[in-house]
Design a protein around this motif. Structure first.
Motif, PDB file in Angstrom:
ATOM      1  N   GLY A  62       8.720 -11.971   8.413  1.00 18.50           N
ATOM      2  CA  GLY A  62       9.479 -10.972   7.664  1.00 18.50           C
ATOM      3  C   GLY A  62      10.219  -9.983   8.542  1.00 18.50           C
ATOM      4  O   GLY A  62      10.669  -8.938   8.071  1.00 18.50           O
ATOM      5  N   LYS A  63      10.379 -10.316   9.825  1.00 11.69           N
ATOM      6  CA  LYS A  63      11.033  -9.390  10.753  1.00 11.69           C
ATOM      7  C   LYS A  63      12.556  -9.500  10.727  1.00 11.69           C
ATOM      8  O   LYS A  63      13.256  -8.557  11.079  1.00 11.69           O
ATOM      9  CB  LYS A  63      10.523  -9.637  12.176  1.00 11.69           C
ATOM     10  N   VAL A  64      13.070 -10.671  10.353  1.00 14.29           N
ATOM     11  CA  VAL A  64      14.519 -10.887  10.259  1.00 14.29           C
ATOM     12  C   VAL A  64      14.802 -11.687   8.993  1.00 14.29           C
ATOM     13  O   VAL A  64      14.145 -12.689   8.722  1.00 14.29           O
ATOM     14  CB  VAL A  64      15.062 -11.653  11.487  1.00 14.29           C
ATOM     15  N   ARG A  65      15.802 -11.246   8.237  1.00 13.46           N
ATOM     16  CA  ARG A  65      16.098 -11.894   6.953  1.00 13.46           C
ATOM     17  C   ARG A  65      17.227 -12.927   7.033  1.00 13.46           C
ATOM     18  O   ARG A  65      17.275 -13.843   6.220  1.00 13.46           O
ATOM     19  CB  ARG A  65      16.418 -10.822   5.917  1.00 13.46           C
ATOM     20  N   ALA A  66      18.152 -12.751   7.979  1.00 14.24           N
ATOM     21  CA  ALA A  66      19.260 -13.698   8.109  1.00 14.24           C
ATOM     22  C   ALA A  66      19.697 -13.740   9.571  1.00 14.24           C
ATOM     23  O   ALA A  66      19.426 -12.816  10.348  1.00 14.24           O
ATOM     24  CB  ALA A  66      20.429 -13.294   7.210  1.00 14.24           C
ATOM     25  N   PHE A  67      20.403 -14.831   9.907  1.00 15.57           N
ATOM     26  CA  PHE A  67      20.739 -15.066  11.309  1.00 15.57           C
ATOM     27  C   PHE A  67      22.202 -15.463  11.466  1.00 15.57           C
ATOM     28  O   PHE A  67      22.817 -16.008  10.549  1.00 15.57           O
ATOM     29  CB  PHE A  67      19.851 -16.179  11.873  1.00 15.57           C
ATOM     30  N   GLY A  68      22.744 -15.172  12.643  1.00  9.40           N
ATOM     31  CA  GLY A  68      24.118 -15.541  12.939  1.00  9.40           C
ATOM     32  C   GLY A  68      24.340 -15.552  14.432  1.00  9.40           C
ATOM     33  O   GLY A  68      23.390 -15.533  15.229  1.00  9.40           O
ATOM     34  N   VAL A  69      25.611 -15.558  14.825  1.00  9.69           N
ATOM     35  CA  VAL A  69      25.965 -15.605  16.236  1.00  9.69           C
ATOM     36  C   VAL A  69      27.095 -14.626  16.503  1.00  9.69           C
ATOM     37  O   VAL A  69      27.656 -14.022  15.590  1.00  9.69           O
ATOM     38  CB  VAL A  69      26.387 -17.029  16.663  1.00  9.69           C
ATOM     39  N   SER A  70      27.451 -14.503  17.767  1.00 15.80           N
ATOM     40  CA  SER A  70      28.561 -13.660  18.177  1.00 15.80           C
ATOM     41  C   SER A  70      29.274 -14.342  19.337  1.00 15.80           C
ATOM     42  O   SER A  70      28.623 -14.856  20.252  1.00 15.80           O
ATOM     43  CB  SER A  70      28.037 -12.279  18.602  1.00 15.80           C
ATOM     44  N   ASN A  71      30.595 -14.392  19.265  1.00 16.33           N
ATOM     45  CA  ASN A  71      31.410 -14.962  20.344  1.00 16.33           C
ATOM     46  C   ASN A  71      31.122 -16.435  20.615  1.00 16.33           C
ATOM     47  O   ASN A  71      31.215 -16.900  21.747  1.00 16.33           O
ATOM     48  CB  ASN A  71      31.220 -14.152  21.635  1.00 16.33           C
ATOM     49  N   HIS A  72      30.770 -17.184  19.582  1.00 12.98           N
ATOM     50  CA  HIS A  72      30.449 -18.601  19.725  1.00 12.98           C
ATOM     51  C   HIS A  72      31.596 -19.488  19.232  1.00 12.98           C
ATOM     52  O   HIS A  72      32.290 -19.151  18.275  1.00 12.98           O
ATOM     53  CB  HIS A  72      29.184 -18.947  18.926  1.00 12.98           C
ATOM     54  N   THR A  73      31.743 -20.650  19.877  1.00 12.44           N
ATOM     55  CA  THR A  73      32.720 -21.645  19.447  1.00 12.44           C
ATOM     56  C   THR A  73      32.115 -22.512  18.348  1.00 12.44           C
ATOM     57  O   THR A  73      30.888 -22.538  18.169  1.00 12.44           O
ATOM     58  CB  THR A  73      33.129 -22.554  20.608  1.00 12.44           C
ATOM     59  N   PRO A  74      32.946 -23.255  17.622  1.00 11.79           N
ATOM     60  CA  PRO A  74      32.413 -24.176  16.614  1.00 11.79           C
ATOM     61  C   PRO A  74      31.393 -25.156  17.186  1.00 11.79           C
ATOM     62  O   PRO A  74      30.355 -25.409  16.565  1.00 11.79           O
ATOM     63  CB  PRO A  74      33.666 -24.898  16.109  1.00 11.79           C
ATOM     64  N   GLY A  75      31.660 -25.710  18.367  1.00 15.71           N
ATOM     65  CA  GLY A  75      30.723 -26.654  18.959  1.00 15.71           C
ATOM     66  C   GLY A  75      29.388 -26.029  19.289  1.00 15.71           C
ATOM     67  O   GLY A  75      28.326 -26.649  19.105  1.00 15.71           O
ATOM     68  N   GLN A  76      29.416 -24.794  19.771  1.00 13.84           N
ATOM     69  CA  GLN A  76      28.166 -24.095  20.088  1.00 13.84           C
ATOM     70  C   GLN A  76      27.368 -23.814  18.822  1.00 13.84           C
ATOM     71  O   GLN A  76      26.134 -23.883  18.826  1.00 13.84           O
ATOM     72  CB  GLN A  76      28.484 -22.804  20.844  1.00 13.84           C
ATOM     73  N   ILE A  77      28.065 -23.501  17.741  1.00 16.00           N
ATOM     74  CA  ILE A  77      27.381 -23.282  16.468  1.00 16.00           C
ATOM     75  C   ILE A  77      26.785 -24.587  15.955  1.00 16.00           C
ATOM     76  O   ILE A  77      25.644 -24.629  15.485  1.00 16.00           O
ATOM     77  CB  ILE A  77      28.351 -22.675  15.430  1.00 16.00           C
ATOM     78  N   GLU A  78      27.537 -25.669  16.062  1.00 14.64           N
ATOM     79  CA  GLU A  78      27.044 -26.966  15.595  1.00 14.64           C
ATOM     80  C   GLU A  78      25.797 -27.399  16.370  1.00 14.64           C
ATOM     81  O   GLU A  78      24.876 -27.991  15.790  1.00 14.64           O
ATOM     82  CB  GLU A  78      28.140 -28.018  15.717  1.00 14.64           C
ATOM     83  N   LEU A  79      25.774 -27.134  17.655  1.00 15.25           N
ATOM     84  CA  LEU A  79      24.588 -27.469  18.451  1.00 15.25           C
ATOM     85  C   LEU A  79      23.368 -26.721  17.935  1.00 15.25           C
ATOM     86  O   LEU A  79      22.284 -27.302  17.770  1.00 15.25           O
ATOM     87  CB  LEU A  79      24.827 -27.131  19.925  1.00 15.25           C
ATOM     88  N   LEU A  80      23.529 -25.438  17.659  1.00 20.66           N
ATOM     89  CA  LEU A  80      22.414 -24.654  17.123  1.00 20.66           C
ATOM     90  C   LEU A  80      22.008 -25.167  15.747  1.00 20.66           C
ATOM     91  O   LEU A  80      20.816 -25.296  15.439  1.00 20.66           O
ATOM     92  CB  LEU A  80      22.803 -23.179  17.041  1.00 20.66           C
ATOM     93  N   ALA A 116      12.496   0.585  18.114  1.00 22.92           N
ATOM     94  CA  ALA A 116      13.516   1.581  18.421  1.00 22.92           C
ATOM     95  C   ALA A 116      14.212   2.085  17.165  1.00 22.92           C
ATOM     96  O   ALA A 116      14.462   3.280  17.005  1.00 22.92           O
ATOM     97  CB  ALA A 116      14.542   0.989  19.388  1.00 22.92           C
ATOM     98  N   LEU A 117      14.524   1.178  16.260  1.00 23.10           N
ATOM     99  CA  LEU A 117      15.217   1.526  15.020  1.00 23.10           C
ATOM    100  C   LEU A 117      14.300   2.150  13.974  1.00 23.10           C
ATOM    101  O   LEU A 117      14.774   2.680  12.964  1.00 23.10           O
ATOM    102  CB  LEU A 117      15.877   0.277  14.429  1.00 23.10           C
ATOM    103  N   ARG A 118      13.009   2.041  14.202  1.00 25.20           N
ATOM    104  CA  ARG A 118      11.991   2.547  13.272  1.00 25.20           C
ATOM    105  C   ARG A 118      12.130   1.886  11.896  1.00 25.20           C
ATOM    106  O   ARG A 118      12.184   2.560  10.856  1.00 25.20           O
ATOM    107  CB  ARG A 118      12.062   4.071  13.172  1.00 25.20           C
ATOM    108  N   THR A 119      12.212   0.590  11.923  1.00 26.31           N
ATOM    109  CA  THR A 119      12.298  -0.195  10.694  1.00 26.31           C
ATOM    110  C   THR A 119      11.381  -1.400  10.813  1.00 26.31           C
ATOM    111  O   THR A 119      11.021  -1.807  11.931  1.00 26.31           O
ATOM    112  CB  THR A 119      13.750  -0.660  10.421  1.00 26.31           C
ATOM    113  N   ASP A 120      10.992  -1.968   9.688  1.00 31.40           N
ATOM    114  CA  ASP A 120      10.092  -3.120   9.693  1.00 31.40           C
ATOM    115  C   ASP A 120      10.837  -4.442   9.798  1.00 31.40           C
ATOM    116  O   ASP A 120      10.224  -5.478  10.073  1.00 31.40           O
ATOM    117  CB  ASP A 120       9.251  -3.136   8.403  1.00 31.40           C
ATOM    118  N   TYR A 121      12.152  -4.418   9.569  1.00 34.46           N
ATOM    119  CA  TYR A 121      12.897  -5.679   9.578  1.00 34.46           C
ATOM    120  C   TYR A 121      14.357  -5.444   9.912  1.00 34.46           C
ATOM    121  O   TYR A 121      14.905  -4.344   9.716  1.00 34.46           O
ATOM    122  CB  TYR A 121      12.805  -6.371   8.208  1.00 34.46           C
TER     123      TYR A 121
END
Length: 309
Positions: free
Chosen positions: A141-159, A107-112
C-alpha cells in the motif's frame, strides 16, 4: 481546471502540476502559500523526486515539515515522486527503489505515494527487479500507481514485459521552443532537415496509442535549462509579440498562453510547473483549458522556429 483519470488513483488529476524541485530556500509559510495557491487554482497534483533539494530528499522533507498538505486533506491530492538518479549513475535496482520510497514517505510525512515514476532510463535495468519492487510497493500500500520519466517507447515496452502494473505516465521535456516530440512528426521524411530527426522513437504517437499521459516538464524553457523564452525579445521577439496578442485576446498572461499551447494538444498532456511564485502558478493555471484555434497553435509553433514543410 481540466482533469483526467489515472489508474488506481481516485482523485481527478489536474492537467497542471505543481513541481516542487525549487522549494528548499522557502520558509514553511511560503511553501504553504505556494501549495495553497495551487490548490485554490484547481491543481491537485504535486511533483517531487528524491534528488530535489540541496541534499537527497531535501524538497520532500521541506514539503512534509511545512505541513503543505494537512493530514486530513491527504486524500484530496495526488502526490508523485521519482526514483533512479544517483550521483554519477542511474539505479533501478529493487533495493534502491524500495529504500528510496521508504525515505520519500518519511520525508513527505505520508503513508503512500499516489504515483511513482522511474526518473531517467537506467541502461543497466533488470526489469525483473523493477517488477519485484513494484509488486512489493503495491502490496504494502505504499504506492498506488506507477509510471516513467524521460523514457522511449522501447524502454517502456521492455518494462511492460515484466511489470504487471500499467505504466500510464511518462514525464518528458516540452515547451513551444523545445518540442522535438511534436516537431519531428510534422516534418517527417524531410532529408537534410534537423527537425525531422527522430530522437525518441515516436514517443508522442506511441503515448496516444497506448493511453499514456505525457507530463511536460520545463514548459517555459528555451532548451535544456537555457533560460525561459517568455519575455526574451532578443531571440524570440515575434513569438513574444504573438503571445502578448493572444494573451490580450483571451484575457490571460503570456504564461497562460504558453501553457495552453501544451494543454491544447489532443494528447491530453499535463504541464509541470517549476515556479515558486504563487502569481505565476495562477497565470499558468489559466491556460488549463484555453481553446487555442488550430491557426493560433500553429502560428506559435512556426514563430518558435519550427518548420511546416
Amino acid at each position: 481546471m481540466k482533469t483526467l483519470s489515472l489508474p488506481n488513483i481516485a482523485v481527478p488529476a489536474s492537467n497542471i502540476i505543481l513541481g516542487l524541485m525549487r522549494i528548499s530556500p522557502l520558509t514553511d509559510e511560503q511553501i504553504r502559500t505556494l501549495v495553497g495557491t495551487a490548490r485554490d487554482a484547481g491543481i491537485t497534483v504535486f511533483d517531487h523526486a528524491d534528488i530535489y533539494g540541496d541534499e537527497r530528499h531535501g524538497c520532500e522533507t521541506r514539503f512534509g515539515s511545512a505541513g503543505a498538505i494537512p493530514a486530513a486533506e491527504r486524500d484530496q491530492v495526488v502526490i508523485q515522486s521519482k526514483v533512479g538518479i544517483r550521483p554519477g549513475y542511474f539505479d533501478f535496482s529493487r533495493e534502491h527503489i524500495l529504500t528510496t520510497v521508504d525515505e520519500s514517505l518519511a520525508a513527505l510525512r505520508t503513508d503512500y505515494l499516489d504515483l511513482l515514476l522511474l526518473h531517467r532510463p537506467d541502461t543497466l535495468v533488470e526489469p525483473e527487479e523493477v517488477a519485484a519492487a513494484f509488486d512489493e510497493l503495491e502490496a504494502a500500500g505504499k504506492v498506488r500507481a506507477f509510471g516513467v520519466s524521460n523514457h522511449t517507447p522501447g524502454q517502456i515496452e521492455l518494462l511492460r514485459r515484466f511489470v504487471k502494473q500499467p505504466l500510464k505516465v511518462n514525464q518528458v521535456q516540452l515547451s513551444i521552443t523545445h518540442s522535438p516530440i511534436i516537431a519531428q512528426g510534422v516534418a517527417a521524411n524531410m532529408a537534410g532537415l534537423d527537425q525531422s530527426i527522430v530522437r525518441d522513437v515516436g514517443i508522442l504517437d506511441y503515448s496516444r496509442l497506448n493511453d499514456i499521459t505525457l507530463q511536460a516538464w520545463s514548459p517555459f524553457q528555451k532548451g535544456f535549462f537555457d533560460g525561459v523564452f517568455l519575455g526574451d525579445r532578443e531571440e524570440f521577439a515575434e513569438l513574444n509579440d504573438a503571445l502578448d496578442e493572444l494573451a490580450a485576446k483571451y484575457g490571460v498572461t503570456p504564461t497562460g498562453i504558453a501553457t495552453a499551447w501544451i494543454t491544447r494538444h489532443p494528447a491530453n498532456m499535463q504541464v509541470v510547473l517549476g515556479t515558486t511564485n504563487p502569481g505565476r502558478v495562477q497565470e499558468a493555471a489559466a491556460g488549463s483549458d484555453l481553446p487555442l484555434t488550430r491557426e493560433e497553435w500553429y502560428r506559435l509553433f512556426r514563430l518558435a522556429g519550427h518548420i511546416l514543410p
